[in-house]
Design a protein around this motif. Structure first.
Motif, PDB file in Angstrom:
ATOM      1  N   GLN A  89       2.671 -10.696   4.018  1.00 58.00           N
ATOM      2  CA  GLN A  89       3.120 -11.927   3.373  1.00 58.00           C
ATOM      3  C   GLN A  89       2.568 -12.038   1.955  1.00 58.00           C
ATOM      4  O   GLN A  89       3.262 -12.454   1.035  1.00 58.00           O
ATOM      5  CB  GLN A  89       2.679 -13.125   4.216  1.00 58.00           C
ATOM      6  N   HIS A  90       1.293 -11.692   1.791  1.00 53.71           N
ATOM      7  CA  HIS A  90       0.680 -11.681   0.471  1.00 53.71           C
ATOM      8  C   HIS A  90       0.517 -10.229   0.031  1.00 53.71           C
ATOM      9  O   HIS A  90       0.224  -9.345   0.841  1.00 53.71           O
ATOM     10  CB  HIS A  90      -0.667 -12.395   0.500  1.00 53.71           C
ATOM     11  N   ALA A  91       0.671  -9.993  -1.261  1.00 52.99           N
ATOM     12  CA  ALA A  91       0.743  -8.624  -1.762  1.00 52.99           C
ATOM     13  C   ALA A  91      -0.511  -7.808  -1.482  1.00 52.99           C
ATOM     14  O   ALA A  91      -0.444  -6.607  -1.270  1.00 52.99           O
ATOM     15  CB  ALA A  91       1.024  -8.633  -3.266  1.00 52.99           C
ATOM     16  N   SER A  92      -1.699  -8.432  -1.485  1.00 55.83           N
ATOM     17  CA  SER A  92      -2.958  -7.739  -1.155  1.00 55.83           C
ATOM     18  C   SER A  92      -3.137  -6.460  -1.969  1.00 55.83           C
ATOM     19  O   SER A  92      -3.510  -5.411  -1.428  1.00 55.83           O
ATOM     20  CB  SER A  92      -3.021  -7.408   0.348  1.00 55.83           C
ATOM     21  N   LEU A  93      -2.871  -6.536  -3.258  1.00 60.65           N
ATOM     22  CA  LEU A  93      -3.054  -5.383  -4.131  1.00 60.65           C
ATOM     23  C   LEU A  93      -4.525  -5.215  -4.482  1.00 60.65           C
ATOM     24  O   LEU A  93      -5.294  -6.176  -4.473  1.00 60.65           O
ATOM     25  CB  LEU A  93      -2.234  -5.561  -5.421  1.00 60.65           C
ATOM     26  N   PHE A  94      -4.917  -3.989  -4.786  1.00 58.49           N
ATOM     27  CA  PHE A  94      -6.288  -3.738  -5.222  1.00 58.49           C
ATOM     28  C   PHE A  94      -6.428  -4.235  -6.664  1.00 58.49           C
ATOM     29  O   PHE A  94      -5.769  -3.715  -7.563  1.00 58.49           O
ATOM     30  CB  PHE A  94      -6.609  -2.250  -5.149  1.00 58.49           C
ATOM     31  N   PRO A  95      -7.285  -5.229  -6.904  1.00 54.76           N
ATOM     32  CA  PRO A  95      -7.347  -5.831  -8.246  1.00 54.76           C
ATOM     33  C   PRO A  95      -7.863  -4.883  -9.314  1.00 54.76           C
ATOM     34  O   PRO A  95      -7.600  -5.099 -10.500  1.00 54.76           O
ATOM     35  CB  PRO A  95      -8.290  -7.027  -8.054  1.00 54.76           C
ATOM     36  N   VAL A  99      -0.693  -1.045 -11.689  1.00 52.97           N
ATOM     37  CA  VAL A  99       0.526  -0.954 -10.886  1.00 52.97           C
ATOM     38  C   VAL A  99       0.721   0.450 -10.333  1.00 52.97           C
ATOM     39  O   VAL A  99       0.923   0.644  -9.132  1.00 52.97           O
ATOM     40  CB  VAL A  99       1.753  -1.383 -11.725  1.00 52.97           C
ATOM     41  N   ALA A 100       0.671   1.450 -11.192  1.00 53.82           N
ATOM     42  CA  ALA A 100       0.897   2.836 -10.758  1.00 53.82           C
ATOM     43  C   ALA A 100      -0.137   3.263  -9.720  1.00 53.82           C
ATOM     44  O   ALA A 100       0.202   3.877  -8.704  1.00 53.82           O
ATOM     45  CB  ALA A 100       0.869   3.778 -11.958  1.00 53.82           C
ATOM     46  N   GLU A 104       0.361   4.460  -5.832  1.00 52.44           N
ATOM     47  CA  GLU A 104      -0.088   5.811  -5.462  1.00 52.44           C
ATOM     48  C   GLU A 104      -1.035   5.816  -4.271  1.00 52.44           C
ATOM     49  O   GLU A 104      -1.270   6.882  -3.681  1.00 52.44           O
ATOM     50  CB  GLU A 104      -0.844   6.447  -6.640  1.00 52.44           C
ATOM     51  N   PHE A 105      -1.584   4.655  -3.911  1.00 54.38           N
ATOM     52  CA  PHE A 105      -2.708   4.617  -2.980  1.00 54.38           C
ATOM     53  C   PHE A 105      -2.446   5.359  -1.671  1.00 54.38           C
ATOM     54  O   PHE A 105      -3.255   6.172  -1.230  1.00 54.38           O
ATOM     55  CB  PHE A 105      -3.119   3.170  -2.685  1.00 54.38           C
ATOM     56  N   GLY A 106      -1.303   5.061  -1.020  1.00 56.30           N
ATOM     57  CA  GLY A 106      -1.011   5.689   0.264  1.00 56.30           C
ATOM     58  C   GLY A 106      -0.863   7.203   0.157  1.00 56.30           C
ATOM     59  O   GLY A 106      -1.353   7.952   1.011  1.00 56.30           O
ATOM     60  N   LEU A 107      -0.205   7.649  -0.895  1.00 58.01           N
ATOM     61  CA  LEU A 107      -0.037   9.087  -1.111  1.00 58.01           C
ATOM     62  C   LEU A 107      -1.383   9.761  -1.330  1.00 58.01           C
ATOM     63  O   LEU A 107      -1.638  10.866  -0.828  1.00 58.01           O
ATOM     64  CB  LEU A 107       0.870   9.330  -2.310  1.00 58.01           C
ATOM     65  N   LYS A 108      -2.251   9.086  -2.093  1.00 56.93           N
ATOM     66  CA  LYS A 108      -3.577   9.647  -2.348  1.00 56.93           C
ATOM     67  C   LYS A 108      -4.389   9.724  -1.061  1.00 56.93           C
ATOM     68  O   LYS A 108      -5.072  10.725  -0.803  1.00 56.93           O
ATOM     69  CB  LYS A 108      -4.303   8.791  -3.380  1.00 56.93           C
ATOM     70  N   ALA A 109      -4.297   8.676  -0.226  1.00 55.31           N
ATOM     71  CA  ALA A 109      -5.026   8.665   1.046  1.00 55.31           C
ATOM     72  C   ALA A 109      -4.546   9.771   1.969  1.00 55.31           C
ATOM     73  O   ALA A 109      -5.325  10.325   2.753  1.00 55.31           O
ATOM     74  CB  ALA A 109      -4.873   7.305   1.716  1.00 55.31           C
ATOM     75  N   GLN A 110      -3.247  10.112   1.885  1.00 56.10           N
ATOM     76  CA  GLN A 110      -2.681  11.172   2.712  1.00 56.10           C
ATOM     77  C   GLN A 110      -2.756  12.549   2.044  1.00 56.10           C
ATOM     78  O   GLN A 110      -2.199  13.513   2.561  1.00 56.10           O
ATOM     79  CB  GLN A 110      -1.219  10.842   3.035  1.00 56.10           C
ATOM     80  N   LYS A 111      -3.460  12.604   0.910  1.00 53.39           N
ATOM     81  CA  LYS A 111      -3.611  13.855   0.146  1.00 53.39           C
ATOM     82  C   LYS A 111      -2.245  14.442  -0.230  1.00 53.39           C
ATOM     83  O   LYS A 111      -2.014  15.648  -0.138  1.00 53.39           O
ATOM     84  CB  LYS A 111      -4.456  14.873   0.919  1.00 53.39           C
ATOM     85  N   ARG A 112      -1.333  13.566  -0.651  1.00 50.56           N
ATOM     86  CA  ARG A 112       0.018  13.990  -1.037  1.00 50.56           C
ATOM     87  C   ARG A 112       0.334  13.619  -2.481  1.00 50.56           C
ATOM     88  O   ARG A 112       1.491  13.609  -2.881  1.00 50.56           O
ATOM     89  CB  ARG A 112       1.049  13.332  -0.110  1.00 50.56           C
ATOM     90  N   LEU A 113      -0.703  13.301  -3.253  1.00 55.80           N
ATOM     91  CA  LEU A 113      -0.461  12.897  -4.637  1.00 55.80           C
ATOM     92  C   LEU A 113      -0.415  14.135  -5.531  1.00 55.80           C
ATOM     93  O   LEU A 113      -1.247  14.355  -6.407  1.00 55.80           O
ATOM     94  CB  LEU A 113      -1.537  11.911  -5.105  1.00 55.80           C
ATOM     95  N   ALA A 152       6.975  -1.201  -3.253  1.00 54.71           N
ATOM     96  CA  ALA A 152       6.977   0.184  -3.729  1.00 54.71           C
ATOM     97  C   ALA A 152       5.851   0.980  -3.077  1.00 54.71           C
ATOM     98  O   ALA A 152       6.035   2.153  -2.723  1.00 54.71           O
ATOM     99  CB  ALA A 152       6.833   0.212  -5.247  1.00 54.71           C
ATOM    100  N   ARG A 153       4.687   0.358  -2.909  1.00 53.50           N
ATOM    101  CA  ARG A 153       3.558   1.040  -2.259  1.00 53.50           C
ATOM    102  C   ARG A 153       3.906   1.409  -0.820  1.00 53.50           C
ATOM    103  O   ARG A 153       3.562   2.498  -0.342  1.00 53.50           O
ATOM    104  CB  ARG A 153       2.319   0.132  -2.293  1.00 53.50           C
ATOM    105  N   ALA A 154       4.613   0.497  -0.120  1.00 53.75           N
ATOM    106  CA  ALA A 154       5.009   0.779   1.261  1.00 53.75           C
ATOM    107  C   ALA A 154       6.037   1.898   1.342  1.00 53.75           C
ATOM    108  O   ALA A 154       6.035   2.684   2.293  1.00 53.75           O
ATOM    109  CB  ALA A 154       5.564  -0.495   1.902  1.00 53.75           C
ATOM    110  N   LEU A 155       6.911   1.981   0.342  1.00 51.88           N
ATOM    111  CA  LEU A 155       7.962   3.000   0.347  1.00 51.88           C
ATOM    112  C   LEU A 155       7.477   4.364  -0.139  1.00 51.88           C
ATOM    113  O   LEU A 155       8.110   5.382   0.136  1.00 51.88           O
ATOM    114  CB  LEU A 155       9.123   2.548  -0.535  1.00 51.88           C
ATOM    115  N   ALA A 156       6.355   4.378  -0.854  1.00 48.88           N
ATOM    116  CA  ALA A 156       5.903   5.610  -1.511  1.00 48.88           C
ATOM    117  C   ALA A 156       5.683   6.753  -0.530  1.00 48.88           C
ATOM    118  O   ALA A 156       5.952   7.915  -0.845  1.00 48.88           O
ATOM    119  CB  ALA A 156       4.628   5.340  -2.309  1.00 48.88           C
ATOM    120  N   THR A 157       5.191   6.452   0.659  1.00 45.49           N
ATOM    121  CA  THR A 157       4.909   7.495   1.645  1.00 45.49           C
ATOM    122  C   THR A 157       6.145   7.904   2.442  1.00 45.49           C
ATOM    123  O   THR A 157       6.049   8.722   3.346  1.00 45.49           O
ATOM    124  CB  THR A 157       3.802   7.025   2.609  1.00 45.49           C
TER     125      THR A 157
END
Length: 279
Positions: A89-95, A99-100, A104-113, A152-157
């Motif tokens: 419901q709330h964006a919960s972005l890392f402050p 934006v980029a 990228e966060f999920g891809l980086k966590a999955q070592k796919r960046l 976009a973060r949710a779709l990135a992976t």
């Protein structure tokens, strides 16, 4: 005729929570059953507190299944996995990330960046309309922009299943309507014209009808299935479709189902509160 592949199976599902304070088990869903096809956009509506969000967190693997089947691609969901992404419901972005970097966060966590991952991020920034905002931080973004980053973060992976928990409810009415238009565009464009499989929880019936291929109506809690309503409206959709008789007919039917469940839930609560304990 090629029928769409069955993506998600919910069969006789039972979910709930144990109270840390009392130790009692509270049911959220009881005997819930329905199916979702591949590339289908399904909205879930029902009375407030009926268990919609609990069901979505179970799909994300964050709430354990008490009993029944909850299968994605033929495999029982047993915990979080990269084949699912959840938009809150709330964006919960890392402050501290721009934006980029947030996307990228999920891809980086999955070592796919890698180069392919960075290309994916650049494509998504353009897709969600944030070109030129790549180096902006969350404090510099409006609510609508923040939710674009969140999506976009949710779709990135490239998840198999996109889960959305009332992502526009905190936005003002004008921004909310704009984001509904944007979500239909982004959802279909990212799925190469067909759309990703998506489950969208909302308490807003017009939003559900506008976005979904089908609307799942849940009972008052603990939730079970009341009806699955087909939304036979052409795509792509624009907000002016909400003023058509066809839209209004579907809207009024679903709203009637939800209101009847809300009223029956209130009657049940009144009955419980008026009950006399003999002993």
């Amino acid at each position: 005729m090629n029928l769409p592949r069955r993506k998600l199976v919910v069969e006789d599902l039972r979910l709930g929570h144990w109270s840390r304070r009392s130790g009692a088990f509270s049911l959220a869903c009881d005997g819930l059953s329905f199916e979702v096809a591949e590339n289908e956009f399904v909205a879930i509506v029902g009375p407030s507190g009926c268990g919609k969000t609990t069901f979505l967190t179970a799909l994300a693997g964050l709430t354990p299944v008490t009993s029944g089947r909850l299968e994605l691609n033929g495999e029982q969901i047993q915990g979080p996995a990269p084949d699912r992404s959840l938009v809150f419901q709330h964006a919960s972005l890392f402050p501290w990330r721009d934006v980029a970097a947030n996307i990228e966060f999920g891809l980086k966590a999955q070592k796919r960046l890698d180069d392919r991952g960075r290309k994916r991020v650049a494509e998504l920034i353009e897709l969600v309309g944030l070109t030129g905002k790549e180096d902006k931080y969350p404090r510099e973004l409006s609510g609508g922009m923040s939710q674009r980053v969140n999506l976009a973060r949710a779709l990135a992976t490239d998840p198999d299943l996109l889960l959305l928990d009332e992502p526009f409810s905190a936005l003002d009415a004008q921004t909310r309507e704009l984001m509904q238009d944007e979500l239909t565009r982004i959802w279909q464009a990212d799925g190469a014209g067909t759309g990703k499989t998506a489950i969208f929880v909302t308490h807003d019936v017009p939003e559900a009808v506008f976005l979904a291929d089908r609307v799942v109506v849940l009972s008052s809690g603990p939730a079970h299935l009341v009806e699955v309503v087909d939304v036979d409206l052409p795509r792509p959709r624009r907000s002016d479709i909400k003023r058509t008789p066809e839209f209004q007919e579907i809207h009024d039917y679903i709203l009637g189902l939800v209101m009847s469940q809300t009223q029956s839930g209130r009657r049940a609560m009144d009955h419980d509160s008026n009950a006399t304990v003999v002993g």
